[in-house]
Design a protein around this motif. Sequence first.
Motif, short mmCIF file in Angstrom:
data_model
loop_
_atom_site.label_atom_id
_atom_site.label_comp_id
_atom_site.label_asym_id
_atom_site.label_seq_id
_atom_site.Cartn_x
_atom_site.Cartn_y
_atom_site.Cartn_z
N ILE A 1 4.24 89.26 23.15
CA ILE A 1 5.65 88.94 22.92
C ILE A 1 5.83 87.43 22.73
O ILE A 1 5.20 86.62 23.41
N GLY B 1 3.24 100.10 24.50
CA GLY B 1 2.38 99.04 23.97
C GLY B 1 2.15 97.95 25.00
O GLY B 1 2.90 96.97 25.07
N GLU C 1 -0.70 102.35 26.90
CA GLU C 1 -1.65 101.69 25.98
C GLU C 1 -2.79 102.66 25.67
O GLU C 1 -3.24 103.39 26.54
C1 LIG Z 1 2.08 94.22 19.98
S1 LIG Z 1 0.90 94.87 21.09
C2 LIG Z 1 1.76 94.94 22.62
C3 LIG Z 1 2.00 93.58 23.20
C4 LIG Z 1 2.57 93.57 24.61
N1 LIG Z 1 3.77 94.37 24.71
C5 LIG Z 1 2.91 92.15 25.00
O1 LIG Z 1 3.92 91.63 24.49
O2 LIG Z 1 2.18 91.57 25.80
C6 LIG Z 1 0.89 96.57 20.63
C7 LIG Z 1 -0.09 97.41 21.46
O3 LIG Z 1 0.29 98.78 21.28
C8 LIG Z 1 -0.89 99.56 21.28
N2 LIG Z 1 -0.54 100.80 20.57
C9 LIG Z 1 -0.25 100.95 19.26
N3 LIG Z 1 0.08 102.21 19.00
C10 LIG Z 1 -0.02 102.89 20.17
C11 LIG Z 1 0.17 104.26 20.52
N4 LIG Z 1 0.52 105.17 19.62
N5 LIG Z 1 0.00 104.60 21.82
C12 LIG Z 1 -0.37 103.68 22.75
N6 LIG Z 1 -0.58 102.37 22.46
C13 LIG Z 1 -0.40 102.00 21.18
C14 LIG Z 1 -1.93 98.70 20.57
O4 LIG Z 1 -3.22 99.08 20.94
C15 LIG Z 1 -1.54 97.31 21.03
O5 LIG Z 1 -2.33 96.88 22.13
#
Ligand SMILES: C[S@@+](CC[C@H](N)C(=O)[O-])C[C@H]1O[C@@H](n2cnc3c(N)ncnc32)[C@H](O)[C@@H]1O
Length: 199
Positions: free
Chosen positions: A21, A47, A71
């Motif tokens: 973020i 996520g 995740e």
């Molecule tokens: C933008 S990052 C999250 C960043 C976190 N929220 C932060 O700000 O610290 C998106 C994450 O979502 C996970 N992700 C994407 N699609 C997903 C799904 N369908 N189910 C679970 N995790 C997912 C990815 O592996 C990635 O690590």
Amino acid sequence: MNTERLEEIKKQALEEHIPIIMDDTLAVITEKIQKEKKNLDTILEIGTAVGYSAICFTKLLAPNGRIDTIERDEERIAKAKENIRSVGVENQIRIYEGDAVEILPTLEQKYDMVFIDAAKGKYPLFFQEACRMLKKDGIIFADNVLYKGYVRSDYNKHKQRTAVRNLREFLAEIENKEIYQSEVLEVGDGLAIIQLRRN
Ligand SMILES: C[S@@+](CC[C@H](N)C(=O)[O-])C[C@H]1O[C@@H](n2cnc3c(N)ncnc32)[C@H](O)[C@@H]1O
């Protein structure tokens, strides 16, 4: 909370190009919650990545408040667990390991806040589930909804076409003023803020 350690986690994530973020997005969310809702009992995050935003959101929790975060990437889950423990907030954050598409329908809890920050192609589905689990007066934040400007341009390249189309579908849905009170801010890569209108 060990705030020095939190800064190290942020620095390391940025160095490793893990998408976390952005500071201004976090500031908007924090301000909105503090202005309108004070302390939250339950937060759902879709996520986790390495746990950075979840750790930051613990500051928004009421005493005994909890964050559930989902995740699917095993390496990131391991790192998130390590990071969460090192900051000392492991009692406030529970990680659901697996694909949010499968996990969300199994969750029965209600949440004060939902933060959608995962696969962009799944935003319509994530949003539908978020609405189902939202408490009365709850609030949903969805990050990266403008996706580098593609979503509100005539972008139509093959590679990201599904993500862009589904983000457009999501933005059209939250425009329904009879059901939602929503705004999209050009902060970070686009932040949608949605509350449900209830009669
Ligand atoms: C933008 S990052 C999250 C960043 C976190 N929220 C932060 O700000 O610290 C998106 C994450 O979502 C996970 N992700 C994407 N699609 C997903 C799904 N369908 N189910 C679970 N995790 C997912 C990815 O592996 C990635 O690590």
